[in-house]
Design an enzyme around this catalytic site. Sequence first.
Site, short mmCIF file in Angstrom:
data_model
loop_
_atom_site.label_atom_id
_atom_site.label_comp_id
_atom_site.label_asym_id
_atom_site.label_seq_id
_atom_site.Cartn_x
_atom_site.Cartn_y
_atom_site.Cartn_z
N LYS A 96 0.87 -1.31 -0.07
CA LYS A 96 -0.11 0.07 0.03
C LYS A 96 0.79 1.15 -0.03
CE LYS A 96 -3.28 2.69 2.77
NZ LYS A 96 -3.78 2.65 4.07
N GLY A 136 -8.33 8.45 9.55
CA GLY A 136 -8.67 8.55 10.91
C GLY A 136 -9.75 9.55 11.59
N ALA A 164 -9.78 5.15 4.13
CA ALA A 164 -9.62 6.31 5.09
C ALA A 164 -11.19 7.15 5.16
CB ALA A 164 -8.66 7.28 4.36
N GLY A 165 -11.09 7.56 6.71
CA GLY A 165 -12.11 8.10 6.99
C GLY A 165 -13.46 7.25 7.37
N ASN A 197 -9.44 1.03 9.57
CA ASN A 197 -8.46 0.55 10.94
C ASN A 197 -9.00 1.28 12.17
OD1 ASN A 197 -4.82 0.63 11.23
ND2 ASN A 197 -6.61 -0.02 12.71
N THR A 198 -9.07 2.75 12.25
CA THR A 198 -9.36 3.37 13.50
C THR A 198 -10.65 3.06 13.74
OG1 THR A 198 -8.00 5.15 12.76
CG2 THR A 198 -9.60 5.66 14.33
#
Length: 254
Positions: free
Chosen positions: A97, A158, A184-185, A206-207
């Site tokens: 990535k 995040g 993302a987001g 992830n987050t």
Amino acid sequence: MKPLSIGGRTFSNRFFLGTGKFASGDQTRAALAASGTELVTVALTRIREGDPGGDDILKAIDRDRIEVMLNTSGARNADEAVRIAKIGKAAGFNWLKIEIHPDARYLLPDPVETLSAVRECARMGMVVLPYINADPVLARRCEEAGAAAVMPLGSPIGSNRGIRTRDMIEIIVEQSRVPVVVDAGIGLPSHAAEAIELGADAVLANTAVAAAGDPVKMAEAFKLAVRAAELAVEAVPPSASATADATSPMDIFK
């Protein structure tokens, strides 16, 4: 939906997961199992093979079932990203990535450096998935440079703000000849479902999972949401209408 194939591997689960921010290896292992994911991202600095005293993230990953994709997080330009890629490739990792963000406040990807890194790492024979702004032109350029898939952001890394780039992602999906992974987001399972309903091939988070009060339950929630959206797309939902459409006869008193 047609089977998802990236880099010669077919995935039955369209939810991919990052491995940062988990409280422990045991929690990571449990969340990965609950998510059913078959692809995870890992920072090179967390791989400490052969170090019995180290916190080696690979110990938490069932590599017979899950593909490990190194990320170049921390790279500020193409040269640094390629250096990470070469180290990873020498260690036997071929999935990458590309993540290049010189701006520490918003962590937005650098389009020029990212494209340069995609071109070089693809030449090295790696399976390259670049994290990019939701820019249809850049997505096409990355595809032409050898990207195995493109990963447009929904909102800043995040931030948990969901898909704020909806219109651009729709264009990327329409034009792309390689899989599109929204990355993302993504803060809620509903955001992941929305991405699939928009036509994205997969979602990476992830987050939203690792920072949840119960990461294992959240991982399962994401798996179920993505699968529900996948089934909905396969069912071919009716199109939206500007006016009402009665589900029962309206002329019973005539």
